[in-house]
Design a protein around this motif. Structure first.
Motif, mmCIF file in Angstrom:
data_model
loop_
_atom_site.group_PDB
_atom_site.id
_atom_site.type_symbol
_atom_site.label_atom_id
_atom_site.label_comp_id
_atom_site.label_asym_id
_atom_site.label_seq_id
_atom_site.Cartn_x
_atom_site.Cartn_y
_atom_site.Cartn_z
ATOM 1 N N ARG A 332 53.205 45.617 44.505
ATOM 2 C CA ARG A 332 52.167 44.643 44.173
ATOM 3 C C ARG A 332 50.777 45.255 44.334
ATOM 4 N NH1 ARG A 332 50.594 41.850 40.919
ATOM 5 N NH2 ARG A 332 52.684 40.946 40.806
ATOM 6 N N THR A 333 50.600 46.046 45.383
ATOM 7 C CA THR A 333 49.316 46.727 45.591
ATOM 8 C C THR A 333 48.988 47.633 44.418
ATOM 9 O OG1 THR A 333 49.548 46.673 48.008
ATOM 10 C CG2 THR A 333 48.058 48.322 47.101
ATOM 11 N N LEU A 334 49.981 48.353 43.909
ATOM 12 C CA LEU A 334 49.758 49.254 42.775
ATOM 13 C C LEU A 334 49.409 48.481 41.512
ATOM 14 C CD1 LEU A 334 52.679 51.752 43.460
ATOM 15 C CD2 LEU A 334 50.234 52.282 43.564
ATOM 16 N N THR A 340 42.606 45.900 38.633
ATOM 17 C CA THR A 340 41.213 46.055 39.074
ATOM 18 C C THR A 340 40.500 47.159 38.320
ATOM 19 O OG1 THR A 340 41.793 45.258 41.293
ATOM 20 C CG2 THR A 340 39.739 46.486 41.066
ATOM 21 N N ILE A 341 41.131 48.329 38.206
ATOM 22 C CA ILE A 341 40.429 49.452 37.568
ATOM 23 C C ILE A 341 40.268 49.240 36.065
ATOM 24 C CG2 ILE A 341 41.131 51.086 39.348
ATOM 25 C CD1 ILE A 341 43.236 52.193 37.439
ATOM 26 N N LEU A 342 41.147 48.463 35.451
ATOM 27 C CA LEU A 342 41.010 48.213 34.014
ATOM 28 C C LEU A 342 39.820 47.320 33.696
ATOM 29 C CD1 LEU A 342 44.759 47.772 32.970
ATOM 30 C CD2 LEU A 342 43.237 49.674 32.363
ATOM 31 N N LYS A 343 39.242 46.725 34.721
ATOM 32 C CA LYS A 343 38.028 45.915 34.532
ATOM 33 C C LYS A 343 36.761 46.720 34.807
ATOM 34 C CE LYS A 343 40.216 41.457 35.665
ATOM 35 N NZ LYS A 343 41.595 41.947 35.762
ATOM 36 N N LYS A 354 38.778 50.300 48.024
ATOM 37 C CA LYS A 354 38.430 48.938 47.622
ATOM 38 C C LYS A 354 39.283 48.479 46.438
ATOM 39 C CE LYS A 354 33.682 48.999 49.351
ATOM 40 N NZ LYS A 354 32.243 48.860 49.008
ATOM 41 N N TYR A 355 39.537 49.390 45.499
ATOM 42 C CA TYR A 355 40.401 49.040 44.369
ATOM 43 C C TYR A 355 41.783 48.594 44.865
ATOM 44 C CZ TYR A 355 37.114 51.555 41.245
ATOM 45 O OH TYR A 355 36.022 51.979 40.538
ATOM 46 N N LEU A 356 42.284 49.277 45.891
ATOM 47 C CA LEU A 356 43.617 48.969 46.411
ATOM 48 C C LEU A 356 43.642 47.662 47.205
ATOM 49 C CD1 LEU A 356 44.583 52.560 47.577
ATOM 50 C CD2 LEU A 356 45.696 51.301 45.738
ATOM 51 N N GLU A 357 42.506 47.284 47.733
ATOM 52 C CA GLU A 357 42.436 46.055 48.530
ATOM 53 C C GLU A 357 42.304 44.802 47.674
ATOM 54 O OE1 GLU A 357 39.097 46.709 51.040
ATOM 55 O OE2 GLU A 357 40.100 48.252 52.262
ATOM 56 N N CYS A 358 41.903 44.969 46.422
ATOM 57 C CA CYS A 358 41.666 43.810 45.560
ATOM 58 C C CYS A 358 42.978 43.093 45.235
ATOM 59 C CB CYS A 358 40.988 44.242 44.261
ATOM 60 S SG CYS A 358 39.277 44.751 44.472
ATOM 61 N N SER A 360 44.941 40.222 42.711
ATOM 62 C CA SER A 360 44.876 39.695 41.357
ATOM 63 C C SER A 360 45.389 38.261 41.363
ATOM 64 C CB SER A 360 45.742 40.538 40.413
ATOM 65 O OG SER A 360 47.127 40.319 40.684
ATOM 66 N N GLN A 361 45.323 37.614 40.215
ATOM 67 C CA GLN A 361 45.803 36.244 40.128
ATOM 68 C C GLN A 361 47.312 36.146 40.312
ATOM 69 O OE1 GLN A 361 44.637 36.339 35.732
ATOM 70 N NE2 GLN A 361 46.295 34.830 35.678
ATOM 71 N N TYR A 362 47.987 37.313 40.306
ATOM 72 C CA TYR A 362 49.444 37.326 40.403
ATOM 73 C C TYR A 362 49.942 37.574 41.822
ATOM 74 C CZ TYR A 362 48.699 37.708 35.417
ATOM 75 O OH TYR A 362 48.269 37.483 34.134
ATOM 76 N N GLY A 363 49.022 37.835 42.742
ATOM 77 C CA GLY A 363 49.443 38.033 44.121
ATOM 78 C C GLY A 363 48.558 38.985 44.880
#
Length: 363
Positions: A332-334, A340-343, A354-358, A360-363
């Motif tokens: 899920r983290t991956l 995150t990075i695609l945005k 920070k990217y790894l800590e974000c 998403s709406q899916y979990g």
């Protein structure tokens, strides 16, 4: 494979009487199976590898798909520095005769035996014992190798646009790997559909950068790198194109420093962050290619969904590495990292944590 018929083929190929000493399976994975052939000619002993690919999935759905891949590999392996050499592509008919391609139903590639220590073994050791100066030197050697091969450019806008298109839609790239996920997994069809849409936003960006087309390996990850000495190595399994985008190779290796840091710490830090930073520092200082950070996001996404795929890295694999957490949580983290990075318009090397800590709406 019928060994008597294999002997006839080898005698014709090497223009000599041949005696097979050993023929055995040495590896089997999601993509196919490899066999070792140890044999004597009239002049010398040879040890070669015969590899085939499995039908089904990843764009390998027809025998002609496999034939095309192996024919390309047979030519391209011998053009890339440090890559093992290929000798031939074999076709086998329904009666196990080694025959012309037109009559063949199965296909094999015959290539050198690779001798060395997989870089993945270095990573496993680092996981347990930390890094040494040799580990740093090897990371720099890998970065400098990419600097060298990526300096060879090709002027072909049509080919670069194809590579940009393939990144999302090809059977071995984003959509093909996502299609291989088990029906019951940590993700959903809604999420993978949106992930593809997010990656597709980079298609027009990449189409405008056709000047970037360069020589690539195409699958530059630790299982395809075998060290033979302190910093010398050989390569296996060049994939998907002689020329492509440099970000493909760079992300293929760099994602592993992130992945193994997550396995050890649950975050991005310490020795794996040090190797990641050293790898990028060496590469960027020698290429001056800051532009790569504008388009590496979908390539990191591709690599993230590969290592998050339970087919390639099942729960049992995580247990073997001594991972104490829940593999689904790491996967899920991956995926959240990918979302995150695609945005991001520009990939920031100092924001990996920070990217790894974000979320998403899916979990």
């Amino acid at each position: 494979m019928n060994q008597e018929k294999l002997v006839l083929y080898l005698e014709k190929k090497f223009n000599s009487d041949v005696k097979i000493n050993e023929f055995k399976q040495i590896g089997k994975g999601v993509y196919g199976t490899a066999y070792l052939i140890d044999f004597n000619t009239e002049k010398e002993n040879k040890r070669l590898v015969l590899k085939t690919m499995a039908l089904g999935g990843f764009g390998h759905d027809n025998p002609s798909d496999i034939a095309g891949i192996l024919l390309w590999e047979n030519k391209s392996y011998n053009k890339l520095p440090k890559h093992i050499k290929s000798f031939d592509v074999l076709g086998m008919d329904k009666d196990e005769n080694i025959t012309s391609m037109g009559d063949a139903e199965e296909f094999y590639i015959l290539m050198e035996e690779a001798k060395g220590t997989e870089y993945s073994e270095d990573i496993t050791r680092i996981l347990k014992n930390g890094i040494t100066e040799q580990d740093k030197e090897r990371t720099k050697a890998l970065a400098n190798y990419l600097v060298k091969i990526h300096s060879k450019k090709k002027d072909s806008p049509v080919l670069y646009r194809r590579r940009a298109r393939d990144l999302v839609s090809h059977g071995e790239y984003i959509m093909g790997v996502l299609d291989s996920y088990p029906e019951k997994s940590f993700t959903s069809q809604e999420e993978v559909t949106n992930l593809v849409k997010e990656a597709l936003n980079f298609w027009p960006i990449m189409k405008s950068k056709t000047h970037r087309l360069c020589q690539v390996h195409g699958d530059f990850h630790p299982f395809n790198i075998l060290f033979t000495d302190k910093t010398d190595f050989i390569l296996l399994d060049r994939s998907r194109g002689e020329y492509g985008e440099a970000a493909d190779d760079v992300s293929a290796l760099a994602i592993n420093y992130i992945f193994w840091s997550l396995i050890k710490y649950g975050c991005f830090k310490a020795e794996f962050k040090e190797l990641f930073d050293l790898f990028f520092k060496t590469y960027l200082e020698n290429t001056k290619d800051e532009e790569i950070l504008e388009i590496i996001q979908p390539f990191f996404t591709f690599r993230a969904i590969v290592i998050a795929n339970p087919i390639f890295y099942p729960d049992s694999w995580f247990k073997e590495q001594g991972f104490k957490g829940n593999p689904k949580k790491l996967r899920r983290t991956l995926f959240n990292f990918a979302h995150t990075i695609l945005k991001e318009k520009d990939f920031k090397l100092n924001k990996i944590g920070k990217y790894l800590e974000c979320r998403s709406q899916y979990g």
